[in-house]
Scaffold this active site. Structure first.
Site, PDB file in Angstrom:
ATOM      1  N   GLY A  35       0.801  -1.230   0.000  1.00  0.00           N
ATOM      2  CA  GLY A  35       0.000   0.000   0.000  1.00  0.00           C
ATOM      3  C   GLY A  35       0.826   1.269   0.000  1.00  0.00           C
ATOM      4  N   ASP A  84      -1.446  -8.971   9.056  1.00  0.00           N
ATOM      5  CA  ASP A  84      -0.171  -8.774   9.732  1.00  0.00           C
ATOM      6  C   ASP A  84       0.672  -9.994   9.390  1.00  0.00           C
ATOM      7  N   ARG A  86       3.101 -11.251  10.528  1.00  0.00           N
ATOM      8  CA  ARG A  86       3.609 -12.026  11.672  1.00  0.00           C
ATOM      9  C   ARG A  86       2.659 -13.158  12.052  1.00  0.00           C
ATOM     10  N   TYR A 166      22.774  -3.982   3.461  1.00  0.00           N
ATOM     11  CA  TYR A 166      23.425  -4.366   4.721  1.00  0.00           C
ATOM     12  C   TYR A 166      22.986  -5.747   5.211  1.00  0.00           C
ATOM     13  N   GLY A 208      19.662   0.081  -2.391  1.00  0.00           N
ATOM     14  CA  GLY A 208      20.290   1.167  -1.630  1.00  0.00           C
ATOM     15  C   GLY A 208      19.212   2.187  -1.322  1.00  0.00           C
ATOM     16  N   ARG A 218      11.559   7.089   9.453  1.00  0.00           N
ATOM     17  CA  ARG A 218      12.062   6.245  10.542  1.00  0.00           C
ATOM     18  C   ARG A 218      13.578   6.205  10.605  1.00  0.00           C
TER      19      ARG A 218
HETATM   20  C1  HXC Z   1      13.474   2.000  19.956  1.00  0.00           C
HETATM   21  C2  HXC Z   1      11.323   1.279  19.498  1.00  0.00           C
HETATM   22  C3  HXC Z   1      11.175   2.293  18.514  1.00  0.00           C
HETATM   23  C4  HXC Z   1      12.280   3.174  18.276  1.00  0.00           C
HETATM   24  C5  HXC Z   1       9.345   1.155  18.612  1.00  0.00           C
HETATM   25  N1  HXC Z   1      10.159   0.613  19.516  1.00  0.00           N
HETATM   26  N2  HXC Z   1       9.936   2.175  17.981  1.00  0.00           N
HETATM   27  N3  HXC Z   1      12.454   1.124  20.217  1.00  0.00           N
HETATM   28  N4  HXC Z   1      13.400   2.985  19.017  1.00  0.00           N
HETATM   29  N5  HXC Z   1      12.214   4.137  17.363  1.00  0.00           N
HETATM   30  C6  HXC Z   1       9.873  -0.509  20.413  1.00  0.00           C
HETATM   31  C7  HXC Z   1       8.647  -0.281  21.265  1.00  0.00           C
HETATM   32  O1  HXC Z   1       8.946   0.475  22.425  1.00  0.00           O
HETATM   33  C8  HXC Z   1       8.252  -1.723  21.620  1.00  0.00           C
HETATM   34  O2  HXC Z   1       9.086  -2.278  22.589  1.00  0.00           O
HETATM   35  C9  HXC Z   1       8.593  -2.477  20.324  1.00  0.00           C
HETATM   36  O3  HXC Z   1       9.555  -1.658  19.623  1.00  0.00           O
HETATM   37  C10 HXC Z   1       7.383  -2.666  19.427  1.00  0.00           C
HETATM   38  O4  HXC Z   1       6.816  -1.371  19.160  1.00  0.00           O
HETATM   39  P1  HXC Z   1       5.319  -1.215  18.645  1.00  0.00           P
HETATM   40  O5  HXC Z   1       5.109   0.225  18.341  1.00  0.00           O
HETATM   41  O6  HXC Z   1       4.373  -1.883  19.590  1.00  0.00           O
HETATM   42  O7  HXC Z   1       5.360  -2.124  17.321  1.00  0.00           O
HETATM   43  P2  HXC Z   1       4.417  -2.174  16.070  1.00  0.00           P
HETATM   44  O8  HXC Z   1       3.140  -1.408  16.297  1.00  0.00           O
HETATM   45  O9  HXC Z   1       4.351  -3.587  15.673  1.00  0.00           O
HETATM   46  O10 HXC Z   1       5.219  -1.295  14.947  1.00  0.00           O
HETATM   47  C11 HXC Z   1       6.358  -1.785  14.334  1.00  0.00           C
HETATM   48  C12 HXC Z   1       7.425  -0.699  14.094  1.00  0.00           C
HETATM   49  C13 HXC Z   1       6.874   0.521  13.343  1.00  0.00           C
HETATM   50  C14 HXC Z   1       8.556  -1.360  13.357  1.00  0.00           C
HETATM   51  C15 HXC Z   1       7.914  -0.240  15.484  1.00  0.00           C
HETATM   52  O11 HXC Z   1       7.911   1.452  13.122  1.00  0.00           O
HETATM   53  C16 HXC Z   1       6.260   0.154  12.032  1.00  0.00           C
HETATM   54  O12 HXC Z   1       5.083  -0.198  11.989  1.00  0.00           O
HETATM   55  N6  HXC Z   1       7.031   0.185  10.899  1.00  0.00           N
HETATM   56  C17 HXC Z   1       6.538  -0.249   9.584  1.00  0.00           C
HETATM   57  C18 HXC Z   1       7.095   0.541   8.462  1.00  0.00           C
HETATM   58  C19 HXC Z   1       8.614   0.691   8.422  1.00  0.00           C
HETATM   59  O13 HXC Z   1       9.281   0.520   9.454  1.00  0.00           O
HETATM   60  N7  HXC Z   1       9.133   1.055   7.229  1.00  0.00           N
HETATM   61  C20 HXC Z   1      10.532   1.250   7.053  1.00  0.00           C
HETATM   62  C21 HXC Z   1      11.096   0.145   6.249  1.00  0.00           C
HETATM   63  S1  HXC Z   1      12.563   0.808   5.583  1.00  0.00           S
HETATM   64  P3  HXC Z   1       8.607  -2.345  24.175  1.00  0.00           P
HETATM   65  O14 HXC Z   1       9.735  -3.037  24.861  1.00  0.00           O
HETATM   66  O15 HXC Z   1       8.446  -0.920  24.594  1.00  0.00           O
HETATM   67  O16 HXC Z   1       7.325  -3.111  24.192  1.00  0.00           O
HETATM   68  C22 HXC Z   1      13.819  -0.220   5.558  1.00  0.00           C
HETATM   69  C23 HXC Z   1      14.943   0.414   4.792  1.00  0.00           C
HETATM   70  C24 HXC Z   1      16.302  -0.050   5.067  1.00  0.00           C
HETATM   71  O17 HXC Z   1      13.790  -1.300   6.072  1.00  0.00           O
HETATM   72  C25 HXC Z   1      17.431   0.716   4.366  1.00  0.00           C
HETATM   73  C26 HXC Z   1      17.209   2.169   4.054  1.00  0.00           C
HETATM   74  C27 HXC Z   1      18.329   2.839   3.309  1.00  0.00           C
HETATM   75  P1  NAP Z   2       7.380   1.509   3.748  1.00  0.00           P
HETATM   76  O1  NAP Z   2       6.580   2.361   2.810  1.00  0.00           O
HETATM   77  O2  NAP Z   2       7.356   1.845   5.191  1.00  0.00           O
HETATM   78  O3  NAP Z   2       6.945   0.012   3.520  1.00  0.00           O
HETATM   79  C1  NAP Z   2       6.815  -0.940   4.536  1.00  0.00           C
HETATM   80  C2  NAP Z   2       5.463  -1.605   4.376  1.00  0.00           C
HETATM   81  O4  NAP Z   2       5.400  -2.755   5.225  1.00  0.00           O
HETATM   82  C3  NAP Z   2       4.277  -0.716   4.735  1.00  0.00           C
HETATM   83  O5  NAP Z   2       3.369  -0.733   3.673  1.00  0.00           O
HETATM   84  C4  NAP Z   2       3.680  -1.373   5.979  1.00  0.00           C
HETATM   85  O6  NAP Z   2       2.253  -1.227   5.964  1.00  0.00           O
HETATM   86  C5  NAP Z   2       4.102  -2.815   5.792  1.00  0.00           C
HETATM   87  N1  NAP Z   2       4.194  -3.529   7.062  1.00  0.00           N
HETATM   88  C6  NAP Z   2       4.913  -3.192   8.157  1.00  0.00           C
HETATM   89  N2  NAP Z   2       4.725  -4.074   9.141  1.00  0.00           N
HETATM   90  C7  NAP Z   2       3.874  -5.008   8.651  1.00  0.00           C
HETATM   91  C8  NAP Z   2       3.299  -6.192   9.193  1.00  0.00           C
HETATM   92  N3  NAP Z   2       3.566  -6.594  10.439  1.00  0.00           N
HETATM   93  N4  NAP Z   2       2.467  -6.928   8.403  1.00  0.00           N
HETATM   94  C9  NAP Z   2       2.192  -6.517   7.147  1.00  0.00           C
HETATM   95  N5  NAP Z   2       2.709  -5.435   6.576  1.00  0.00           N
HETATM   96  C10 NAP Z   2       3.539  -4.679   7.327  1.00  0.00           C
HETATM   97  O7  NAP Z   2       8.932   1.511   3.332  1.00  0.00           O
HETATM   98  P2  NAP Z   2       9.664   1.247   1.936  1.00  0.00           P
HETATM   99  O8  NAP Z   2      10.846   2.140   1.907  1.00  0.00           O
HETATM  100  O9  NAP Z   2       8.716   1.260   0.798  1.00  0.00           O
HETATM  101  O10 NAP Z   2      10.227  -0.238   2.146  1.00  0.00           O
HETATM  102  C11 NAP Z   2       9.816  -1.321   1.333  1.00  0.00           C
HETATM  103  C12 NAP Z   2      10.855  -2.405   1.399  1.00  0.00           C
HETATM  104  O11 NAP Z   2      12.087  -1.964   0.833  1.00  0.00           O
HETATM  105  C13 NAP Z   2      11.185  -2.892   2.806  1.00  0.00           C
HETATM  106  O12 NAP Z   2      11.413  -4.280   2.796  1.00  0.00           O
HETATM  107  C14 NAP Z   2      12.474  -2.184   3.112  1.00  0.00           C
HETATM  108  O13 NAP Z   2      13.251  -2.840   4.076  1.00  0.00           O
HETATM  109  C15 NAP Z   2      13.129  -2.228   1.737  1.00  0.00           C
HETATM  110  N6  NAP Z   2      14.176  -1.226   1.559  1.00  0.00           N
HETATM  111  C16 NAP Z   2      13.855   0.074   1.394  1.00  0.00           C
HETATM  112  C17 NAP Z   2      14.867   0.974   1.177  1.00  0.00           C
HETATM  113  C18 NAP Z   2      14.590   2.423   0.946  1.00  0.00           C
HETATM  114  O14 NAP Z   2      15.536   3.190   0.782  1.00  0.00           O
HETATM  115  N7  NAP Z   2      13.343   2.853   0.888  1.00  0.00           N
HETATM  116  C19 NAP Z   2      16.203   0.540   1.161  1.00  0.00           C
HETATM  117  C20 NAP Z   2      16.479  -0.786   1.360  1.00  0.00           C
HETATM  118  C21 NAP Z   2      15.455  -1.684   1.541  1.00  0.00           C
HETATM  119  P3  NAP Z   2       1.335  -1.197   7.285  1.00  0.00           P
HETATM  120  O15 NAP Z   2       1.910  -0.173   8.193  1.00  0.00           O
HETATM  121  O16 NAP Z   2      -0.024  -0.891   6.750  1.00  0.00           O
HETATM  122  O17 NAP Z   2       1.381  -2.576   7.863  1.00  0.00           O
END
Ligand code: HXC
Ligand code: NAP
Length: 303
Positions: A35, A84, A86, A166, A208, A218
């Site tokens: 999405g 989800d 998970r 990484y 990258g 984030r």
């Molecule tokens: C430290 C943190 C934290 C933070 C959450 N936690 N955020 N700890 N720093 N910034 C802790 C919480 O305190 C909690 O631990 C545990 O993590 C779970 O948090 P929840 O909020 O309950 O989890 P949840 O609702 O499942 O959300 C998951 C999430 C959130 C990962 C924390 O950010 C999310 O929904 N992200 C999805 C999208 C995303 O992350 N996109 C980026 C992908 S990019 P405790 O102990 O307090 O219970 C990517 C790119 C890589 O991967 C390379 C880029 C160049």
């Molecule tokens: P993003 O928009 O945050 O995408 C992450 C997606 O995962 C969201 O749509 C989120 O939707 C979903 N998600 C998170 N937790 C989930 C769960 N428990 N169950 C189901 N869905 C879940 O970030 P993005 O940058 O497009 O990243 C996409 C992919 O590329 C990821 O694998 C990331 O690690 C990889 N990546 C990105 C970059 C970059 O520079 N952007 C670099 C390297 C790798 P909901 O919140 O609705 O669940």
């Protein structure tokens, strides 16, 4: 004389689709995390190539809005299912709904992820597990459900895992993500070997920096974005374009890549190699400085 900008001479391939029209006609593709961000970009391109698309993530409202936009832009059909990753039962529900709607399934893109930056010692055990559960266990759950289905039905399948550079090198400050993505890389290679004879191919993309709201908010919150400008780390001096990763993903799940199995393709403008090469930082040395360095190194010959 008029100065030309090197960027004006770049090919526009990064903005255009690569595969032939209708390359995915009759194919159904599931994109987790479809999405938003890169999942949305890849899904949109698959639709343009004629695919039926299933997008899934936790937030149904986000998925439905994206599905409506995608259908309007491409004329394709999108099924949005909340899940989800998970939770294995929820994954099985996505599979069932996809089959009920479209009949068959051709490919799975494991794109959903969770991540945040933090010194590792500040993390709770639950924070660490949360990332492992979403990224590694989520990719395992989806691959397992689809793999069981394809093997039972004796139909070919295709798994594409979106990891990171990484996953191979490791990285500080995103250690849970590095561990989880490293695990997904191991799964990619392992399943490629084990399920190849079922005609299920498994590959990965290691991107990258590609700007998305999810990753940037984030990983580069607030002033971090300006201070830690990713494009300065990339030899090509730019970040990736969404269509560039969509082209690679489409190729890897298409029949055109039919003999690629178990590989990970890096798409990062050379970023990780820039960090790895011991002398790559010397790009800051000016021509004048090089003149001096050359004199010194040449005169050191006889000493
Ligand atoms: C430290 C943190 C934290 C933070 C959450 N936690 N955020 N700890 N720093 N910034 C802790 C919480 O305190 C909690 O631990 C545990 O993590 C779970 O948090 P929840 O909020 O309950 O989890 P949840 O609702 O499942 O959300 C998951 C999430 C959130 C990962 C924390 O950010 C999310 O929904 N992200 C999805 C999208 C995303 O992350 N996109 C980026 C992908 S990019 P405790 O102990 O307090 O219970 C990517 C790119 C890589 O991967 C390379 C880029 C160049
Ligand atoms: P993003 O928009 O945050 O995408 C992450 C997606 O995962 C969201 O749509 C989120 O939707 C979903 N998600 C998170 N937790 C989930 C769960 N428990 N169950 C189901 N869905 C879940 O970030 P993005 O940058 O497009 O990243 C996409 C992919 O590329 C990821 O694998 C990331 O690690 C990889 N990546 C990105 C970059 C970059 O520079 N952007 C670099 C390297 C790798 P909901 O919140 O609705 O669940």
């Amino acid at each position: 004389m008029q100065q030309t900008n090197i960027n004006d001479a770049l090919p526009d391939s990064g903005d255009n689709g690569m595969l032939r029209d209708n390359a995915f006609k009759g194919k159904t593709i599931i994109v987790t995390g479809g999405g938003t961000g890169l999942g949305k970009a890849m899904g949109t391109y698959f639709l343009k190539l004629g695919a039926n698309l299933v997008i899934t993530s936790r937030k149904l409202d986000v998925l439905q809005k994206t599905a409506t936009e995608m259908e309007a832009e491409t004329g394709g059909k999108v099924l949005a299912v909340a899940c989800d990753v998970r939770n294995y039962n929820e994954v099985e529900n996505v599979l069932q709904q996809a089959l009920d709607t479209f009949g068959t399934l051709h490919a799975l893109v494991n794109n959903a992820a969770g991540n945040f930056i933090s010194p590792t010692e500040r993390l709770s055990a639950n924070a660490f597990s949360t990332i492992i559960d979403i990224v590694l266990k989520g990719s395992v759950n989806c691959s397992l459900a689809l793999g069981k289905h394809w093997i039972k039905e004796k139909t070919p399948g295709n798994i594409l895992n979106i990891i990171t550079t990484y996953a191979s090198t490791g990285s500080g400050y995103v250690v849970p993500s590095a561990c989880a993505k490293g695990g997904v890389l191991a799964m990619t290679r392992s399943l490629a070997a084990e399920w190849g004879h079922h005609q299920i191919r498994t590959n990965a993309i290691a991107p990258g920096p590609f700007p998305t709201k999810g990753a940037w908010e984030r990983l580069l919150p607030g002033e971090m974005a300006a201070k830690f400008d990713f494009k300065n780390r990339v030899p090509l001096k730019r970040v990736g374009k969404h269509q560039e990763i969509a082209n690679l993903a489409a190729y890897l799940i298409s029949d055109y890549s039919g003999y690629i199995n178990g590989d990970v393709i890096t798409i990062d403008g050379g970023e990780w190699l820039q960090g790895a090469g011991q002398f790559n930082g010397l790009e800051i040395v000016t021509d004048e400085m090089w003149d001096g360095i050359e004199q010194m190194t040449r005169s050191a010959k006889g000493s």
